[in-house]
Design an enzyme around this catalytic site. Structure first.
Site, PDB file in Angstrom:
ATOM      1  CG  ASP A 149       3.868  -9.256  -5.045  1.00 30.73           C
ATOM      2  OD1 ASP A 149       4.033  -8.293  -4.275  1.00 30.73           O
ATOM      3  OD2 ASP A 149       4.802  -9.818  -5.643  1.00 30.73           O
ATOM      4  CG  LEU A 175      -1.924  -1.242   1.187  1.00 29.66           C
ATOM      5  CD1 LEU A 175      -2.907  -1.143   2.355  1.00 29.66           C
ATOM      6  CD2 LEU A 175      -2.686  -1.370  -0.127  1.00 29.66           C
ATOM      7  NE  ARG A 176       4.720   0.431  -3.993  1.00 28.34           N
ATOM      8  CZ  ARG A 176       5.370  -0.730  -4.001  1.00 28.34           C
ATOM      9  NH1 ARG A 176       5.907  -1.207  -2.886  1.00 28.34           N
ATOM     10  NH2 ARG A 176       5.522  -1.399  -5.118  1.00 28.34           N
ATOM     11  CG  ASN A 204       7.875  -3.586   0.628  1.00 26.25           C
ATOM     12  OD1 ASN A 204       6.687  -3.464   0.912  1.00 26.25           O
ATOM     13  ND2 ASN A 204       8.290  -3.753  -0.616  1.00 26.25           N
ATOM     14  N   GLY A 250       7.171  -5.184 -10.021  1.00 27.60           N
ATOM     15  CA  GLY A 250       5.838  -5.203  -9.427  1.00 27.60           C
ATOM     16  C   GLY A 250       4.747  -4.794 -10.379  1.00 27.60           C
ATOM     17  CG  HIS A 263       5.846 -13.690  -4.142  1.00 23.25           C
ATOM     18  ND1 HIS A 263       7.039 -14.299  -3.864  1.00 23.25           N
ATOM     19  CD2 HIS A 263       5.967 -12.407  -3.698  1.00 23.25           C
ATOM     20  CE1 HIS A 263       7.842 -13.428  -3.277  1.00 23.25           C
ATOM     21  NE2 HIS A 263       7.212 -12.283  -3.155  1.00 23.25           N
TER      22      HIS A 263
END
Lengths: 417, 304
Positions: A296, A55-56, A86, A315, A223
């Site tokens: 992902d 979601l950054r 991350n 991504g 993943h």
């Protein structure tokens, strides 16, 4: 209606965030002036649960925020997402976890937080997993990188056992992966792009299976992308080891041949693999080796992707297309199992999410129109980014309504706030 | 031809047409004033995001001999250093009225990407990462054809760092399209990870392969791409895979040795061998200008 118990024909009455009644003649139980969501020809199901969304926020709000990612999730049929750690700063402290959880409180879906296994996701020192677990964090991962040091991973697993949490591994040996930009094989050799061999993933899957055997701790594999990884997990499960696994939607339908355009939209980590791998991942989902389909979802701005393939970040988006991609390769019962109740269990969200649709249960529901044909238009996605590999693809089946904690957050494919 | 991004863009007739037009321009180069007005008023930009001497000079010479205007862009002293994206750089340069862009970049695929970003410019791949260097392969074919009369049926042996070589990838396509058979010879660590779909054989024994070859294409060990770590030592590489004087003696009488340059004497080729008449390195450089003139001419639709 379709849940883990099966299929039946029913109306569902929701009030105060809770399912009040389920059955053929229950609309009389609805409160006066209740809103009616039309669902004829549709499938009412427990809301989808994403184990793997970037979601950054904090740090890269230009690409996505908890709010925009949450809206994309709701539109995709999700009622809960696990936000990956991350971020910048990463979720390696209670303070950052609290910030993301607070932002999630205003999102259209429930936002859970995954914590980092190591400080700064640097693979050197354990993050304060106990403090994070006390905030409700149930999944820990350094996703984006694997924990390279086997002894440190073993220590993390030993420590995690006492907390009742699950460690999730991004399986990638950094040395084997090197500067790889796509799957290493016939296409990378022809295109002259540095490759990431399947062995970079499989060697860490094999190591962590051995560590699950050694420690008895739960391991979730993020993943999975190769036939070899699927087979390793299949054997580990047959042995009775406490392992679970997920696969991303793009690994169910796209191959490394897509990279021939040198369009960095197709750059993702783990990379798109071969037809053989795609088939093996699909079979793995269908036979239960792979428990969950997890997006992902990895937003990147167009200018970040419009660069040499080598330099582009990895991504692709997933939240608004995952259900449609799953329905393109499996029936709706199989799709819902791997998109809803199985991931809900792994995330520790069951039965609030993914649970049976029954009176007294939390009202986290999606309503899917399996016969709706639609074409993905990147410009119309709710995500702040546009990096979907499925732009222009026509799919059959789309989420129509989403009810999150009793609130109709998506109605007829439109977000309500 | 819309662009020249890969030899795979060309069929046999397409390659042969370039070689025929290059014949005509090779004649021009022998004139007292080796210049024709063919592309007068046209503008060619060389966009080199990776340093190069011979390829840039060769393209610029070719464009000037066709009377095109030449704009030379070097990433080292440019807006790219200030953070401008390649896409914006390309759009800016095209907006100055360029007709063709010669693009070199250390990353594979950049010329392909540039071809999607331009509106009307023709794009020529001047070498991209490990991917391709189409004009180098064309000038190699031109040189061999000049010396042997044709390519069909010849046995070509490519020796060296094939894994990291854009020249090798273009050569395999060009030589096989023209009817030659291609054999690769390299230590396993310097072969591409997969040769699936490559119309080539891999030599079991370099000495045997040399005896059978009509053309030996040597490649430089690309130390700047990290190839150094792909072999234990340069000495071991030279002993196993270098064209030493002993190995050169195994070559047939009319065999040709090519090298795309720059040569590292004493590594992939012994100094004495590089100076043998069979080694046609300077002829390749001369022919490079004519071949690039042909490519520019055909792309920009000049009139002979």
């Amino acid at each position: 209606m379709l849940d883990a118990r099966g299929r039946r024909r029913a109306d569902v009455v929701v009030a105060d965030g809770v399912i009040r009644a389920v059955g053929p003649d229950v609309l009389g139980d609805a409160p006066a002036r209740a809103r009616v969501l039309e669902a004829s020809g549709c499938v009412v199901a427990p809301g989808l649960v994403d184990l793997h969304a970037h979601l950054r926020q904090p740090g890269a709000e230009e690409a996505e925020t908890v709010e925009t990612g949450g809206r994309a999730a709701a539109l995709g049929g999700y009622t809960a997402v696990v936000a990956m750690p991350n971020t910048d700063p990463p979720v390696d402290s209670a303070a950052v976890a609290r910030e993301v959880l607070a932002l999630g409180g205003r999102a259209l879906v429930e936002v859970c937080v995954a914590g980092a296994i190591t400080i700064g996701r640097a693979g050197k020192r354990l993050a304060p997993m106990g403090e994070l677990a006390a905030l409700g964090v149930r999944l820990f991962t350094d996703d984006g990188a694997g924990v390279q040091d086997g002894a440190l991973m073993r220590r993390a697993l030993d420590y995690a056992k006492g907390l009742g949490v699950t460690l999730a591994q991004h399986c990638e040996d950094d040395h084997l992966a090197g500067a790889g930009a796509m799957h290493e094989g016939a296409w990378s050799s022809r295109l002259g792009l540095p490759g990431i061999p399947s062995a970079a993933e499989e060697s860490m899957v094999a190591r962590d299976i051995a560590l699950a055997r050694l420690t008895g701790a739960r391991v979730h594999f993020l993943h999975l992308s190769t036939a070899g990884s699927v087979e390793l997990v299949r054997r580990a499960k047959a042995e009775g080891l406490p392992v679970t696994a997920e696969a991303a939607p793009h690994h169910l339908v796209l191959t490394d041949a897509s990279c021939a355009s040198y369009d960095a939209c197709y750059k993702v980590n783990p990379p798109l693999r071969t037809e053989t791998d795609v088939t093996a991942v699909r079979v793995g989902v269908l036979d239960g080796t792979i428990d969950a389909i997890a997006t992902d979802h990895a937003p990147h701005l167009p200018e970040a992707k419009d660069v040499p393939f080598d330099d582009a970040p990895s991504g692709m988006l997933g939240l608004e297309t995952a259900l449609a991609v799953a329905l393109s390769v499996m029936d709706i019962a199989q799709a819902l199992a791997s998109l809803s109740w199985k991931p809900a269990t792994i995330a520790g969200l069951s039965p609030r999410h993914g649970g049976p649709v029954e009176p007294g249960a939390a009202a986290n529901l999606c309503v899917i129109d399996p016969a709706l044909s639609w074409t993905v238009d990147p410009v119309r996605l709710a995500s702040r980014s546009r990096n979907t590999p499925f732009g222009g693809w026509t799919f059959m089946g789309r989420n129509r309504h989403t009810v999150s904690a009793g609130e109709a957050v998506v109605v007829d494919g439109e977000a309500q706030r | 031809m819309t662009h020249l991004l890969s030899i795979a863009d060309l069929d046999r007739e397409g390659i042969e047409e370039i070689l025929r037009v290059a014949d005509a321009f090779a004649e021009v180069e022998k004139r007292p004033i080796p210049k024709v007005p063919t592309l007068r008023g046209r503008a060619v930009a060389t966009l080199f995001f990776e340093e190069s001497t011979r390829t840039r000079l060769s393209f610029e010479t070719a464009a000037k001999r066709l009377s095109a205007d030449v704009l030379s862009f070097s990433a080292a002293s440019s807006s790219v250093k200030k953070g401008e994206s390649i896409r914006d750089t390309v759009e800016t340069i095209e907006a100055m009225g360029m007709d063709a862009l010669v693009v070199r970049h250390s990353s594979a695929g950049v010329p392909v990407q540039v071809s999607r970003w331009v509106k009307r410019c023709k794009v020529i791949n001047g070498g991209d990462g490990w991917h391709e260097h189409p004009t180098q392969a064309l000038l190699d074919c031109f040189t061999v054809r000049q010396l042997r009369g044709g390519i069909d049926g010849l046995r070509v042996l490519i020796v060296g760092d094939i894994r990291h070589s854009r020249v090798a990838r273009s050569q395999v396509l060009a030589y096989t399209t023209l009817g030659a058979s291609v054999t690769l010879a390299a230590p396993g660590s310097l072969l591409p990870p997969s040769l699936e779909g490559w119309p080539v054989e891999v030599a079991e024994d370099l000495d045997d392969a040399l005896g059978n070859a009509d053309v030996v294409s040597l490649l430089r060990l690309q130390a700047e791409r990290g190839s150094g770590a792909f072999v234990p030592t340069l000495r071991e590489y030279t002993a196993g895979w270098g064209l030493t004087a002993r190995r050169a003696a195994l070559l047939g009488g009319d065999a040709i040795v090519t090298h795309p340059g720059p040569m590292i004497r004493g590594v992939e080729i012994a100094g004495d061998v590089a100076d043998l008449p069979q080694a046609v390195v300077t002829r390749q450089v001369t022919n490079g200008v004519a071949v690039r003139m042909a490519v520019l001419f055909l792309l920009l639709g000049g009139v002979l």
